[in-house]
Design a protein around this motif. Structure first.
Motif, short mmCIF file in Angstrom:
data_model
loop_
_atom_site.label_atom_id
_atom_site.label_comp_id
_atom_site.label_asym_id
_atom_site.label_seq_id
_atom_site.Cartn_x
_atom_site.Cartn_y
_atom_site.Cartn_z
N MET A 66 0.84 9.21 1.09
CA MET A 66 -0.58 9.36 1.45
C MET A 66 -1.24 10.57 0.78
O MET A 66 -2.27 10.45 0.13
CB MET A 66 -0.63 9.47 2.98
CG MET A 66 -1.98 9.64 3.57
SD MET A 66 -2.00 9.14 5.30
CE MET A 66 -0.77 10.18 6.01
N GLN A 67 -0.61 11.73 0.96
CA GLN A 67 -1.22 12.96 0.45
C GLN A 67 -1.28 12.97 -1.08
O GLN A 67 -2.30 13.36 -1.66
CB GLN A 67 -0.42 14.17 0.95
CG GLN A 67 -1.12 15.47 0.66
CD GLN A 67 -0.55 16.61 1.46
OE1 GLN A 67 0.26 16.41 2.37
NE2 GLN A 67 -0.96 17.82 1.14
N ASP A 68 -0.19 12.53 -1.73
CA ASP A 68 -0.17 12.48 -3.19
C ASP A 68 -1.30 11.62 -3.71
O ASP A 68 -2.00 11.98 -4.66
CB ASP A 68 1.15 11.87 -3.68
CG ASP A 68 2.25 12.91 -3.69
OD1 ASP A 68 1.93 14.08 -3.42
OD2 ASP A 68 3.40 12.54 -3.95
N GLY A 122 -5.56 3.24 -0.45
CA GLY A 122 -5.18 2.60 0.81
C GLY A 122 -3.77 2.98 1.24
O GLY A 122 -2.85 2.97 0.43
N VAL A 123 -3.63 3.31 2.52
CA VAL A 123 -2.33 3.73 3.04
C VAL A 123 -2.07 3.03 4.37
O VAL A 123 -2.97 2.93 5.21
CB VAL A 123 -2.31 5.27 3.29
CG1 VAL A 123 -1.01 5.70 3.93
CG2 VAL A 123 -2.55 6.02 2.00
N PHE A 183 -6.71 17.79 2.20
CA PHE A 183 -6.23 16.53 2.77
C PHE A 183 -6.03 16.67 4.27
O PHE A 183 -6.37 15.80 5.05
CB PHE A 183 -4.92 16.11 2.11
CG PHE A 183 -4.29 14.93 2.78
CD1 PHE A 183 -4.80 13.66 2.60
CD2 PHE A 183 -3.21 15.09 3.63
CE1 PHE A 183 -4.25 12.58 3.25
CE2 PHE A 183 -2.64 14.01 4.29
CZ PHE A 183 -3.17 12.75 4.09
N ARG A 184 -5.48 17.81 4.67
CA ARG A 184 -5.17 18.05 6.08
C ARG A 184 -6.44 17.97 6.94
O ARG A 184 -6.47 17.30 7.97
CB ARG A 184 -4.54 19.44 6.19
CG ARG A 184 -3.69 19.63 7.41
CD ARG A 184 -3.25 21.08 7.46
NE ARG A 184 -3.26 21.51 8.86
CZ ARG A 184 -2.17 21.50 9.60
NH1 ARG A 184 -1.05 21.11 9.12
NH2 ARG A 184 -2.23 21.89 10.86
N ASP A 185 -7.50 18.64 6.45
CA ASP A 185 -8.77 18.64 7.21
C ASP A 185 -9.29 17.21 7.35
O ASP A 185 -9.69 16.78 8.43
CB ASP A 185 -9.83 19.48 6.48
CG ASP A 185 -9.48 20.96 6.57
OD1 ASP A 185 -8.53 21.30 7.30
OD2 ASP A 185 -10.15 21.76 5.88
N VAL A 186 -9.29 16.52 6.22
CA VAL A 186 -9.86 15.18 6.17
C VAL A 186 -9.07 14.23 7.08
O VAL A 186 -9.64 13.49 7.88
CB VAL A 186 -9.83 14.68 4.70
CG1 VAL A 186 -10.12 13.20 4.61
CG2 VAL A 186 -10.81 15.46 3.87
N TYR A 187 -7.75 14.33 6.97
CA TYR A 187 -6.88 13.45 7.74
C TYR A 187 -7.02 13.73 9.24
O TYR A 187 -7.24 12.83 10.04
CB TYR A 187 -5.43 13.64 7.28
CG TYR A 187 -4.43 12.85 8.08
CD1 TYR A 187 -4.25 11.50 7.85
CD2 TYR A 187 -3.67 13.46 9.08
CE1 TYR A 187 -3.34 10.77 8.58
CE2 TYR A 187 -2.76 12.74 9.82
CZ TYR A 187 -2.59 11.39 9.57
OH TYR A 187 -1.70 10.68 10.31
N LEU A 209 0.87 -1.19 0.00
CA LEU A 209 0.00 0.00 0.00
C LEU A 209 0.90 1.23 0.00
O LEU A 209 2.11 1.12 0.14
CB LEU A 209 -0.86 0.02 1.28
CG LEU A 209 -1.93 -1.06 1.45
CD1 LEU A 209 -2.62 -0.88 2.79
CD2 LEU A 209 -2.96 -1.00 0.32
N HIS A 210 0.31 2.41 -0.12
CA HIS A 210 1.11 3.63 0.04
C HIS A 210 1.54 3.71 1.50
O HIS A 210 0.88 3.16 2.37
CB HIS A 210 0.27 4.86 -0.29
CG HIS A 210 -0.01 4.99 -1.75
ND1 HIS A 210 0.88 5.56 -2.62
CD2 HIS A 210 -1.07 4.60 -2.49
CE1 HIS A 210 0.37 5.52 -3.84
NE2 HIS A 210 -0.81 4.93 -3.78
N ASN A 211 2.66 4.41 1.73
CA ASN A 211 3.02 4.68 3.13
C ASN A 211 2.69 6.14 3.43
O ASN A 211 2.12 6.83 2.60
CB ASN A 211 4.50 4.36 3.38
CG ASN A 211 5.41 5.17 2.48
OD1 ASN A 211 5.01 6.20 1.95
ND2 ASN A 211 6.63 4.70 2.30
#
Ligand code: C2E
Ligand code: CA
Ligand code: CA
Length: 715
Positions: free
Chosen positions: A311-313, A367-368, A425-429, A305-307
């Motif tokens: 993630m953000q990309d 998926g990350v 992304f920041r808000d969501v994360y 998966l992504h690490n």
């Protein structure tokens, strides 16, 4: 491109240009040498040829004399008459005396004379040439002179016009140019085979030390010759003295300067192209490598998966092509994953992570694996989104590893419902992380959906973090003290210090609003030491003014105690005040021992050795209360106020309180019962022999000055 490579490229380019310039210079230099050599060659050939033409002419004249037996004639009149007869339109002959006198056809002296010194000088050779001028405007003619016979004082001369002389000299020489000029030592034109000489400047070159110079006949100066092309040269004639033959010639076999430059320029362009190609290829190669490295570094090695780096990309790329309002962002944590490692081994732990990742890959987007057992992904909106996903997880784990794994682990989900097609992304994360944190606080619930309450809470936390740094320097933290009363006399001999924050931007805040945030970010260490210093200052002031000190309890967070150098900082803080430490009670909670108890227990023993009393706060709220009592050097037990609050309705709670008090007495530990709100509670505590009580029944926590005023000064 990295700096090292760039330096190499720049060095190569500099070396390349230097070599190229040197090459051009050498071409230029050699061109000049070739030109000079060529002119020298032509000059030599021409000189030899002219000399041989002159010799030939002289020989012809001698032969003529002999053939006509002129040397036997003694009478000048007869001789000149004979010469006149032999003269033709092309060739004339003349008799000259040693003093330079000339004679006409009838044997009489002409009224003009030749320069006798020139004749004498020239008589040393087999022949001589002199310029003949009858004066006036007539063009000078030339005489080739040979002695009439060895004893004679007379010389025989063949005369011709300078044009005829020029033609004869240049006949069969190396001079191939159209324009041949006869000129004197001043550059004056005597004659030429063409009229063109008068048009524009004419240059004559001389060769000195392998460099050619041109003489500019019109400017009377010499110029160094550079380059190839049409060049002038001259040949100096032995006689007449100071006469020269000059011409233009092309240094044959040499290309023009432009001709020389063009291959060089082509080579330069070629090399630049090659260099540019190498650099471009290198840049492309670098970029490819970078992309590959980025791809590798963005991927989690174990699960594929992504690490966290990717993630953000991944999120941003996904939202470029999809409407995010159809998705929920999920932050998932595997609870008790570490137990899988200890119970089944790390290999099985890895297989579990891979199995979970496979489910994420097939059921979710983007998926990350954020870290060890934390995952994020996007789930498409559906009614039983989380339940369905969890079922898929359970199925896969059961199939791959066995149902026993499901008894060890559990899943917690923080859910962020995305409501707009695009989202930060920041808000969501962060939102999903807060929701997960909340979910982890609630034992029976496996997920929390991010909502407005959570949003407000999050924003509050952010505000606290932004403002806390300046709060200490701006004296925004206040010390409140809640009095404690000795039983049964109900005298206030002690108090618990409790912090408050009067924030310029957020207003007055109770500790439960900001203490958890401070514990999270470590700032609690600063406020706990601030409170300790305030307590020490208060006691120090009382002692200094001869007043009776009282005991002050100071709360110490588990984060503060576990902080590196806690013990050293404690020592350096107390060194600043002259206060007997028995007046300070450090309140710690059972949770202090949660992590690294093997380090914390000896630390607390050392702290006690400094002279502090140690109080166990909120006793009974944790799960290992008796154990802490066993291993820690406790002086005071503070029974958690929840017991007293329930004691009104619960006989069970009353029994516990009574027995804890009795047990503490046996252990020679004093008991403080906090949260006393009613007279009934107070009477109960009195009846079971509780040592000290604290609660709203007597007083709420007061600002330190009010506490001193009310409970200490009044007495
Ligand atoms: P705590 O150490 O258990 O402090 C006692 C808390 O109970 C205080 O709340 C006090 O106001 C409250 N209390 C006292 N009597 C009664 C009562 O009769 N009824 C009720 N319902 N409550 C009563 P406070 O001041 O809001 O502090 C809350 C918690 O914040 C403290 O609990 C303590 O854990 C933490 N805290 C406060 N100041 C500090 C500090 O300086 N450092 C650290 N680490 N924690 C602090
Ligand atoms: Ca306390
Ligand atoms: Ca307490």
């Amino acid at each position: 491109m990295n700096r090292k490579k760039l330096t190499i490229y720049i060095t190569i380019i500099i070396i390349f240009f230097t070599l190229f310039i040197l090459y051009l210079w050498s071409m230029f230099e050699s061109t000049e040498t070739i030109t000079t050599q060529r002119i020298q060659e032509i000059t030599k050939v021409t000189e030899t040829q002219i000399q041989s033409n002159l010799n030939y002419m002289a020989k012809e004249l001698s032969l003529f004399l002999r053939a006509n037996e002129l040397d036997e004639e003694t009478d000048i009149r007869q001789l000149t008459a004979k010469l006149d007869k032999l003269s033709t339109a092309d060739t004339t002959y003349m008799l000259i005396a040693a003093d330079g006198s000339t004679y006409n056809a009838s044997g009489e002296k002409n009224h003009w004379k030749l320069d006798s010194s020139a004749i004498k000088w020239s008589s040393s050779n087999d022949f001589s040439i002199i310029s003949v001028s009858s004066g006036g405007t007539a063009a000078p003619s030339v005489a080739i002179i040979v002695p009439q016979n060895e004893k004679s004082d007379y010389f025989l001369a063949r005369t011709m016009t300078s044009e005829q002389f020029l033609t004869m000299l240049t006949d069969s020489t190396a001079i191939t140019a159209e324009t041949v000029i006869l000129f004197d030592e001043w550059g004056n034109l005597i004659c030429s085979n063409s009229d063109q000489t008068d048009q524009g400047p004419v240059y004559f070159s001389i060769v000195k030390e392998a460099v050619s110079y041109c003489f500019d006949r019109q400017e009377y100066t010499f110029h160094k010759i550079t380059g190839t092309g049409k060049h002038c040269f001259y040949v100096s004639l032995a006689q007449p003295r100071g006469w020269f033959i000059g011409t233009n010639t092309t240094a044959s076999g040499e290309s023009s300067m432009m001709g020389l430059y063009s291959p060089s320029i082509l080579i330069l362009l070629g090399l630049i192209l090659v260099l540019a190609a190498i650099v471009t290829l290198d840049i492309i190669n670098d970029r490819d490598k970078k992309t590959t490295i980025e791809q590798i570094s963005n991927v989690d090695r174990l699960t594929g998966l992504h690490n966290s780096l990717g993630m953000q990309d991944c999120f941003n790329q996904f939202q470029e092509n999809h409407d995010l309002s159809h998705y929920h962002f999920i932050y998932m944590d595997i609870i008790s994953f570490s137990r899988v490692n200890t119970m089944f081994g790390h290999n099985m732990g890895d297989i579990l992570l891979c199995t979970i990742s496979d489910v994420i890959r097939s059921h979710a987007k983007c998926g990350v694996r954020v870290n060890a057992d934390h995952f994020t992904f996007l789930l498409g909106n559906s009614e039983n989104m989380i339940a369905d996903f969890e079922e898929s997880l359970n199925h896969a784990i059961e199939a791959q590893l066995g149902s026993e794994y499901l008894q060890v682990i559990a899943f917690k989900f923080g859910i962020y419902p995305i409501t707009t097609p695009k989202a930060s992304f920041r808000d969501v994360y962060e939102g999903s992380l807060w929701a997960l944190k909340d979910a982890k606080k609630i034992p029976i619930q496996n997920n929390v959906v991010y909502d407005n309450n959570l949003k407000q809470y999050m924003e509050m936390q952010k505000d606290i973090e932004v403002n806390m740094m300046h709060a200490l320097s701006k004296d925004e933290f206040l010390v409140y003290i809640q009095p404690q009363f000795d039983m049964p006399g109900e005298r206030c001999t002690r108090g618990e210090t409790l912090i408050r924050w009067n924030s310029e931007f957020m207003g007055f805040l109770p500790p439960d609003k900001f203490i958890p945030v401070f514990e999270n970010n470590g700032f609690i260490v600063e406020t706990d030491f601030f409170m300790l210093s305030c307590a020490l200052q208060l006691l120090s002031d009382r002692i200094a003014s001869g007043k009776k000190p009282i005991t002050l309890a100071v709360n110490q967070s588990k984060v503060t105690i576990a902080f590196p150098n806690y013990f050293e900082r404690l020592k350096s803080t107390i060194e600043q005040y002259c206060v007997p430490l028995s007046y300070i009670e450090l309140e710690i909670t059972e949770s202090t021992l949660e992590n690294s108890w093997e380090i914390i227990v000896p630390l607390i023993h050392n702290v006690k050795r400094l002279g502090f009393s140690i109080a166990m706060d909120d006793f009974g709220s944790g799960f290992s209360s008796l154990n802490t009592l066993r291993i820690l050097p406790i002086d005071i037990l503070k029974i958690d106020k929840a017991f007293l609050q329930e004691s009104d309705s619960s006989e069970r709670c009353r029994t516990i309180i009574k027995n804890v008090v009795n047990m503490a007495k046996d252990l020679k530990i004093k008991v403080v019962c906090e949260g006393v709100e009613t007279e009934g509670q107070l009477n109960f505590l009195k009846s079971i022999g509780c040592d000290i009580v604290q609660g709203f029944y007597y007083s709420k926590p007061l600002p330190a000055e009010d506490f001193v005023q009310t409970y200490l000064e009044a007495e």
